[in-house]
Write an enzyme that holds these catalytic residues in place. Structure first.
Site, mmCIF file in Angstrom:
data_model
loop_
_atom_site.group_PDB
_atom_site.id
_atom_site.type_symbol
_atom_site.label_atom_id
_atom_site.label_comp_id
_atom_site.label_asym_id
_atom_site.label_seq_id
_atom_site.Cartn_x
_atom_site.Cartn_y
_atom_site.Cartn_z
ATOM 1 N N CYS A 137 0.835 -1.214 0.000
ATOM 2 C CA CYS A 137 0.000 0.000 0.000
ATOM 3 C C CYS A 137 0.866 1.259 0.000
ATOM 4 C CB CYS A 137 -0.909 -0.051 1.230
ATOM 5 S SG CYS A 137 -1.866 1.435 1.547
ATOM 6 N N HIS A 138 0.260 2.379 -0.386
ATOM 7 C CA HIS A 138 0.970 3.664 -0.420
ATOM 8 C C HIS A 138 1.541 4.046 0.938
ATOM 9 C CE1 HIS A 138 -0.360 4.773 -4.441
ATOM 10 N NE2 HIS A 138 -1.449 4.093 -4.130
ATOM 11 N N THR A 139 0.842 3.672 1.999
ATOM 12 C CA THR A 139 1.303 4.067 3.331
ATOM 13 C C THR A 139 2.640 3.407 3.667
ATOM 14 O OG1 THR A 139 -1.019 4.210 3.921
ATOM 15 C CG2 THR A 139 0.539 4.329 5.719
ATOM 16 N N HIS A 149 0.906 -3.696 6.253
ATOM 17 C CA HIS A 149 -0.290 -3.592 7.112
ATOM 18 C C HIS A 149 -1.545 -4.152 6.443
ATOM 19 C CE1 HIS A 149 -0.325 -0.049 4.584
ATOM 20 N NE2 HIS A 149 -1.631 0.004 4.752
ATOM 21 N N GLU A 150 -1.415 -4.702 5.215
ATOM 22 C CA GLU A 150 -2.618 -5.245 4.562
ATOM 23 C C GLU A 150 -2.553 -6.763 4.568
ATOM 24 O OE1 GLU A 150 -3.466 -3.630 0.703
ATOM 25 O OE2 GLU A 150 -3.725 -1.620 1.492
ATOM 26 N N CYS A 170 -11.355 -2.554 20.485
ATOM 27 C CA CYS A 170 -11.267 -3.221 21.795
ATOM 28 C C CYS A 170 -12.644 -3.560 22.346
ATOM 29 C CB CYS A 170 -10.486 -2.361 22.790
ATOM 30 S SG CYS A 170 -11.406 -0.942 23.442
ATOM 31 N N CYS A 204 -13.494 0.747 24.988
ATOM 32 C CA CYS A 204 -13.173 2.165 25.204
ATOM 33 C C CYS A 204 -14.379 3.035 24.824
ATOM 34 C CB CYS A 204 -11.927 2.570 24.417
ATOM 35 S SG CYS A 204 -12.202 2.750 22.636
ATOM 36 N N CYS A 219 -15.133 2.878 21.134
ATOM 37 C CA CYS A 219 -15.685 1.598 20.663
ATOM 38 C C CYS A 219 -17.149 1.453 21.073
ATOM 39 C CB CYS A 219 -14.869 0.428 21.211
ATOM 40 S SG CYS A 219 -13.358 0.115 20.266
ATOM 41 N N CYS A 263 -10.711 3.499 17.843
ATOM 42 C CA CYS A 263 -10.465 2.845 19.137
ATOM 43 C C CYS A 263 -9.270 3.498 19.823
ATOM 44 C CB CYS A 263 -10.202 1.358 18.910
ATOM 45 S SG CYS A 263 -9.725 0.468 20.407
ATOM 46 N N ARG A 297 -3.521 3.082 20.939
ATOM 47 C CA ARG A 297 -3.013 4.092 19.996
ATOM 48 C C ARG A 297 -1.584 4.533 20.263
ATOM 49 N NH1 ARG A 297 -6.790 6.131 16.646
ATOM 50 N NH2 ARG A 297 -6.034 8.129 15.934
ATOM 51 N N CYS A 357 -7.227 -2.653 4.402
ATOM 52 C CA CYS A 357 -6.952 -1.199 4.311
ATOM 53 C C CYS A 357 -7.827 -0.530 3.256
ATOM 54 C CB CYS A 357 -5.470 -0.968 4.048
ATOM 55 S SG CYS A 357 -5.026 0.760 3.907
ATOM 56 N N ARG A 381 -3.265 -3.086 -7.011
ATOM 57 C CA ARG A 381 -2.556 -3.676 -5.883
ATOM 58 C C ARG A 381 -1.643 -4.816 -6.315
ATOM 59 N NH1 ARG A 381 -3.193 -0.139 -3.076
ATOM 60 N NH2 ARG A 381 -3.880 -0.027 -0.918
HETATM 61 N N1 LIG Z 1 -8.537 7.493 5.342
HETATM 62 C C1 LIG Z 1 -7.947 6.322 5.412
HETATM 63 O O1 LIG Z 1 -8.080 5.569 6.364
HETATM 64 C C2 LIG Z 1 -7.079 5.903 4.257
HETATM 65 C C3 LIG Z 1 -6.733 4.552 4.072
HETATM 66 C C4 LIG Z 1 -5.984 4.210 2.923
HETATM 67 C C5 LIG Z 1 -5.587 5.182 2.045
HETATM 68 N N2 LIG Z 1 -5.925 6.491 2.275
HETATM 69 C C6 LIG Z 1 -5.582 7.578 1.376
HETATM 70 O O2 LIG Z 1 -6.548 7.614 0.338
HETATM 71 C C7 LIG Z 1 -5.978 8.156 -0.850
HETATM 72 C C8 LIG Z 1 -6.223 7.220 -2.015
HETATM 73 O O3 LIG Z 1 -5.569 5.988 -1.790
HETATM 74 P P1 LIG Z 1 -5.392 4.956 -3.003
HETATM 75 O O4 LIG Z 1 -4.681 3.777 -2.462
HETATM 76 O O5 LIG Z 1 -6.692 4.766 -3.667
HETATM 77 O O6 LIG Z 1 -4.398 5.836 -3.906
HETATM 78 P P2 LIG Z 1 -4.087 5.806 -5.475
HETATM 79 O O7 LIG Z 1 -2.885 6.671 -5.649
HETATM 80 O O8 LIG Z 1 -4.037 4.407 -5.984
HETATM 81 O O9 LIG Z 1 -5.330 6.506 -6.148
HETATM 82 C C9 LIG Z 1 -5.461 7.890 -6.226
HETATM 83 C C10 LIG Z 1 -6.150 8.205 -7.538
HETATM 84 O O10 LIG Z 1 -6.400 9.619 -7.592
HETATM 85 C C11 LIG Z 1 -6.280 10.008 -8.949
HETATM 86 N N3 LIG Z 1 -6.078 11.457 -9.020
HETATM 87 C C12 LIG Z 1 -4.971 12.167 -8.775
HETATM 88 N N4 LIG Z 1 -5.196 13.475 -8.992
HETATM 89 C C13 LIG Z 1 -6.484 13.592 -9.397
HETATM 90 C C14 LIG Z 1 -7.284 14.683 -9.780
HETATM 91 N N5 LIG Z 1 -6.804 15.923 -9.807
HETATM 92 N N6 LIG Z 1 -8.570 14.437 -10.132
HETATM 93 C C15 LIG Z 1 -9.053 13.181 -10.112
HETATM 94 N N7 LIG Z 1 -8.328 12.106 -9.755
HETATM 95 C C16 LIG Z 1 -7.047 12.306 -9.411
HETATM 96 C C17 LIG Z 1 -5.090 9.210 -9.458
HETATM 97 O O11 LIG Z 1 -5.106 9.110 -10.869
HETATM 98 C C18 LIG Z 1 -5.312 7.866 -8.780
HETATM 99 O O12 LIG Z 1 -6.023 6.949 -9.594
HETATM 100 C C19 LIG Z 1 -4.495 8.374 -0.527
HETATM 101 O O13 LIG Z 1 -4.325 9.715 -0.147
HETATM 102 C C20 LIG Z 1 -4.265 7.461 0.642
HETATM 103 O O14 LIG Z 1 -3.188 7.888 1.451
HETATM 104 C C21 LIG Z 1 -6.664 6.852 3.348
HETATM 105 ZN ZN LIG Z 2 -2.918 0.700 3.353
HETATM 106 ZN ZN LIG Z 3 -11.650 0.632 21.700
#
Ligand SMILES: NC(=O)c1ccc[n+]([C@@H]2O[C@H](COP(=O)([O-])OP(=O)(O)OC[C@H]3O[C@@H](n4cnc5c(N)ncnc54)[C@H](O)[C@@H]3O)[C@@H](O)[C@H]2O)c1
Ligand SMILES: [Zn+2]
Ligand SMILES: [Zn+2]
Length: 368
Positions: A40-42, A62-63, A92, A95, A98, A106, A110, A169, A362
């Site tokens: 994943c990106h993270t 983490h996935e 949990c 908390c 939760c 949760c 943390r 994730c 992925r």
């Molecule tokens: N909130 C959470 O718990 C959580 C969990 C996982 C990931 N994320 C975040 O969610 C986001 C997306 O994750 P992902 O894995 O799908 O990423 P990803 O990079 O695979 O997908 C992002 C998409 O956005 C598109 N994009 C970029 N600029 C754009 C624009 N101007 N207009 C339209 N589309 C555009 C890209 O082409 C790409 O397909 C990331 O910022 C990631 O860090 C958040």
């Molecule tokens: Zn992730």
């Molecule tokens: Zn909890």
């Protein structure tokens, strides 16, 4: 025990796959043998050194999905042989958060998790007697992991774990943003910005909620094609005119629900401005860069638009992830198109390269 794991030694350097030590699970902890893990990106964000809260050495990942191999004392909810999905966002069930249906954040572990330790403040990972910190409480780029039982979701044994790991994730984040955070109503018009794992999950979530129109906006034709497969009724190339276009196609009002899944603060702003006056809800799931802020003209809020943030799609992991996996098993969620590449643990850096090249959604590590 000895096992192979991908260690982040230095920020900005490739991960080094090597043998490390993993201690037995302590009270409330579980030993899991990983079967599959998404890249994943993270993970990349931390490996690159951009993440201000990152630390090294650590075992990333983490996935994960795997099988319970051993349990520590006081583990009541899992037995050896159970199939589990790892949760960086635990549940949990005790908390104050939760117990409240309004959040999935949760509070139980943390602090220690953010520091890289298990709940008792120590690590189970080590090398030559020196501790190695855990990442996101999961460290699943490894053959085995030890995790607290509150961070493991027991899923239907019918589920194939290379699919189930995606629910750890991005997929649950997107599905949950639509189903739990926004609670999309049947017949609604929705706009999803971004067609990565999270955005595609949000498209599927809007469909499962019975949305009538689902517009997906991205820059990549390939990804927009995938969005159609998840239920998008319209797919648009993103640009500066996207807000205008949404307004002109909704009698000047905007969409009932918008979702941001790009991490770009300008797109977050578009998501707010294209939400319907009166009741439109913009749900932000993307993670912005350090120091970036979201610029919203207050008039947009006064006239009835709302903004919500969503972490892990608002999904309470131990309850919500098994429920989503069951929807997959029932045929409601088409997971296969998200698996673009299968790699071995030794090829984990290739997974990062594919992601940087935006090649597929992925890469999944297969531990078999
Ligand atoms: N909130 C959470 O718990 C959580 C969990 C996982 C990931 N994320 C975040 O969610 C986001 C997306 O994750 P992902 O894995 O799908 O990423 P990803 O990079 O695979 O997908 C992002 C998409 O956005 C598109 N994009 C970029 N600029 C754009 C624009 N101007 N207009 C339209 N589309 C555009 C890209 O082409 C790409 O397909 C990331 O910022 C990631 O860090 C958040
Ligand atoms: Zn992730
Ligand atoms: Zn909890």
């Amino acid at each position: 025990m000895k096992m192979r794991a991908a260690v982040l030694e230095e920020f900005g350097e490739p991960l080094k796959v090597q043998e490390v030590d993993l201690a037995d699970p302590g009270p409330g902890e579980v030993l899991v043998r990983l079967v599959a893990c998404g890249v994943c990106h993270t993970d990349l964000y931390t490996a690159s050194g951009v993440d201000p809260s990152g630390y090294a050495p650590t075992v990333l990942g983490h996935e994960g999905a795997g099988i319970v191999e051993a349990i520590g004392e006081d583990v009541a909810d899992l037995v050896v042989g159970d199939r589990v999905v790892t949760l960086f966002s635990p549940q949990c069930r005790e908390c104050v958060h939760c117990l409240d249906p309004r959040t999935n954040l949760c509070l139980a572990i943390r602090e220690q998790q953010n520091l890289g330790y298990l709940p008792d403040g120590t690590a189970r990972l080590s090398r030559d007697g020196e501790p190695i910190r855990h990442f996101m409480g999961t460290s699943t780029f490894a053959e085995y992991t030890v995790m607290p039982q509150i961070a493991l979701a027991k899923v239907n044994p019918e589920a194939q774990l290379d699919r189930a790991c995606l629910f750890a994730c991005g997929l649950s984040t997107g599905l949950g943003a639509a189903m739990h955070t926004a609670k999309v109503q049947p017949g609604a018009t929705c706009v999803v910005f971004g067609a990565g794992m999270v955005g595609l999950g949000a498209v599927a979530g809007c469909r499962l909620q019975g949305a009538e129109r689902i517009i997906c906006v991205d820059l990549s034709d390939d990804r927009l094609e995938l969005a159609k497969g998840q239920g998008a009724t319209d797919v648009w190339k993103g640009g500066d005119d996207t807000v205008e276009r949404i307004l002109s196609e909704t009698d000047g009002f905007g969409a009932d629900y918008t979702f941001e899944a790009t991490g770009n603060v300008n797109v977050m702003r578009q998501a707010v401005e294209s939400a319907r006056m009166g009741w439109g809800l913009a749900t932000v799931a993307g993670v912005a860069g350090k120091g970036e802020t979201l610029d919203v003209i207050p008039r947009f809020l006064i006239t009835g638009r709302r903004v919500a943030g969503s972490s892990f799609g608002g999904v309470k992991g131990r309850d919500g992830v098994p429920a989503l996996v069951d929807r997959y098993l029932a045929g409601d969620i088409d997971v296969d198109p998200f698996i673009s590449h299968r790699i071995s643990l030794g090829e984990v850096n290739k997974g990062f390269e594919l992601m940087e090249a935006q090649d597929g959604i992925r890469s999944v590590i297969d531990f078999q």
